[in-house]
Motif scaffolding. Structure first.
Motif, PDB file in Angstrom:
ATOM      1  N   VAL A 151      78.278 -12.810 -24.398  1.00  0.00           N
ATOM      2  CA  VAL A 151      78.321 -11.686 -23.458  1.00  0.00           C
ATOM      3  C   VAL A 151      78.982 -12.197 -22.183  1.00  0.00           C
ATOM      4  O   VAL A 151      78.497 -13.150 -21.565  1.00  0.00           O
ATOM      5  CB  VAL A 151      76.909 -11.143 -23.146  1.00  0.00           C
ATOM      6  N   GLY A 158      75.449  -6.780 -18.473  1.00  0.00           N
ATOM      7  CA  GLY A 158      75.456  -8.003 -19.271  1.00  0.00           C
ATOM      8  C   GLY A 158      74.063  -8.537 -19.512  1.00  0.00           C
ATOM      9  O   GLY A 158      73.746  -9.004 -20.623  1.00  0.00           O
ATOM     10  N   ALA A 161      72.330  -6.297 -22.114  1.00  0.00           N
ATOM     11  CA  ALA A 161      72.872  -6.557 -23.445  1.00  0.00           C
ATOM     12  C   ALA A 161      72.338  -7.874 -24.001  1.00  0.00           C
ATOM     13  O   ALA A 161      71.946  -7.958 -25.173  1.00  0.00           O
ATOM     14  CB  ALA A 161      74.401  -6.581 -23.389  1.00  0.00           C
TER      15      ALA A 161
END
Length: 484
Positions: A151, A158, A161
């Motif tokens: 990522v 970010g 995720a």
């Protein structure tokens, strides 16, 4: 399969798609025009190319006319691209020798004027024919998938995720260019529409990232190269140093308290100051401090050779003398000589001299040279075909020969006198520069495979026009005097 070496034979097929295409595009005109394009041996139009009769038409033409490229102008490749690729495969040509022009979505559905639509369809068909001529045969296969995930960017998106992927049990590499994760959101006061505190939302996620065992955090890092393919990408990451040992730093802040240097805080957009060692803000993740270095140190910047002074001084401090010597010799091949006769402008520029005495840089260079292992390693050199002649075996000539040799060139040094060293030998007395030190460093340079010719004066023993024809005579050091 049709051999790849055969001349290009392209078949072009224009689909009516009922009235979807034929209602705006003169398909008969486009088909007739496409038949005049280079490499096109047959051009047809049909009401529904995706139907069984339409596919059978393509298969028959491939066999009867020896087609080795196929272009279909119809709907979207996403809808029927696989259909026509399979048709090509059944007919015996590589399915990747097929190209599709979308004249429905990109022409008939978006163009009102029939003549304009027809001209545009011609252009797309011509582009498809030119492109398919450049296609290469491809094969499908199976490849293992690496389950790790990268990522890029440690902002709020970010981080979320990485948390979601990490909670699913996969290893995540979270790559952030700044010294801390969090992104720009943490620099805001409130967030829309609830007007919640931005830090109150972001900092718990930062802590969750740090505590998730499936997330590997890479800060001060940038992706410099991406290679591979889907499922097997390889990323090269360049990480900037913090100049602080992350394994030992506890984030206590005592170093910032003692640091005498203040700089504008980039996190606060320059509105406040921070110490040269520190972190962006108190809740930063990771907690490791870093030293901000805006430019090259004065000693390195002042050194005529550009030697990394800070580097070899620190290596000497750790008693890594061989590594320190190698670092010096990246820029200058005479460390022992420089440690004795260098005018040391670096010490004049040393910032430590503003508060007390500057660091004895020249003497430390001499100390490193004397303490390093006498048996210096000769690096492996890959020889090139090119040869280089260096005129003069003084410090400049030998330095040039040394660095050219490291690049693989075959070097011959021509010296007019009977000894190498130039003004180092002739101009500096032995009590200041012992000859055994000078001879040792000259011999180390020659041991790299450099040929030395003494009593070879340019214009007398060596003529410039015939220099390329001069033979190279290997010579050990110190040599016996050679008669001219």
């Amino acid at each position: 399969m049709i051999p790849d070496s055969m001349p290009l034979r392209v078949g072009v097929y224009i689909c009516h798609c009922g009235v979807n295409i034929a209602g705006k595009v003169d398909v008969a005109d486009v088909s007739e025009w496409a038949g005049s394009l280079p490499h096109v041996v047959i051009s047809r139009n049909y009401k529904f190319m995706c139907s069984e009769p339409g596919q059978a038409m393509i298969e028959t033409d491939i066999r009867d006319h020896g087609l080795n490229r196929v272009v279909v102008a119809s709907c979207s490749p996403r809808l029927h691209g696989k259909t026509f690729m399979e048709t090509c495969r059944r007919a015996g040509i590589n399915p990747y020798y097929f190209n599709m022009a979308s004249v429905r979505e990109q022409v008939s559905w978006v163009t009102k004027d029939r003549d304009r639509a027809t001209r545009k369809a011609r252009g797309l068909v011509a582009a498809a024919v030119n492109r398919v001529a450049c296609h290469q045969p491809l094969t499908t296969g199976l490849s293992g998938v690496h389950p790790d995930v990268a990522v890029i960017g440690g902002g709020i998106a970010g981080m979320q995720a990485a948390i979601d992927i990490g909670n699913a049990g996969l290893t995540v590499h979270l790559i952030e260019k700044d010294s801390t994760i969090g992104g720009h959101m943490l620099q805001f006061d409130k967030t829309f529409p609830t007007l919640d505190c931005a830090a109150c939302i972001g900092t718990p996620k930062m802590v969750e990232v740090a505590q998730n065992s499936h997330i590997a955090l890479h800060t001060l890092s940038r992706v410099t190269e991406v290679s591979g393919f889907v499922g097997n990408f390889t990323l090269n990451i360049t990480e900037k140093p913090r100049y602080v040992n992350a394994d030992l730093c506890t984030g206590c802040g005592e170093c910032a308290t003692a640091c005498p240097v203040s700089i504008p805080s980039a996190w606060d957009m320059g509105l406040s100051d921070r110490k040269a060692i520190g972190r962006s803000f108190p809740q930063a993740i990771p907690i490791t401090f870093q030293i901000e270095k805006a430019r090259t140190a004065p000693c390195t910047r002042t050194c005529p050779a550009g030697i990394n002074v800070q580097g070899y001084v620190q290596l000497a401090k750790q008693e890594k003398y061989d590594q320190a010597l190698a670092l010096i010799m990246e820029k200058a091949p005479f460390p022992g000589v420089l440690g004795r006769v260098c005018p040391h402008p670096c010490e004049t520029a040393c910032a430590r001299g503003e508060t007390e005495r500057p660091v004895a840089i020249r003497l430390l260079k001499r100390y490193v040279s004397d303490m390093a292992s006498p048996a210096r390693k000769i690096p492996d050199i890959v020889d090139k075909e090119e040869t280089v002649a260096v005129i003069g075996a003084g410090p400049a000539g030998l330095t040039a020969a040394y660095f050219l040799r490291l690049r693989g060139y075959r070097i011959t040094v021509f010296e007019a006198s009977g000894r190498a060293g130039g003004m180092l030998r002739a101009g500096i007395p032995a009590y200041r520069l012992p000859r055994n030190i000078l001879d040792r460093e000259i011999q180390y340079i020659l041991d790299h495979g450099i040929d030395l010719r003494l009593h070879a004066c340019l214009g007398k023993e060596v003529e410039l026009p015939g220099l390329k024809d001069q033979a190279s005579v290997p010579c050990t050091w110190p040599p016996e005097p050679i008669a001219p």
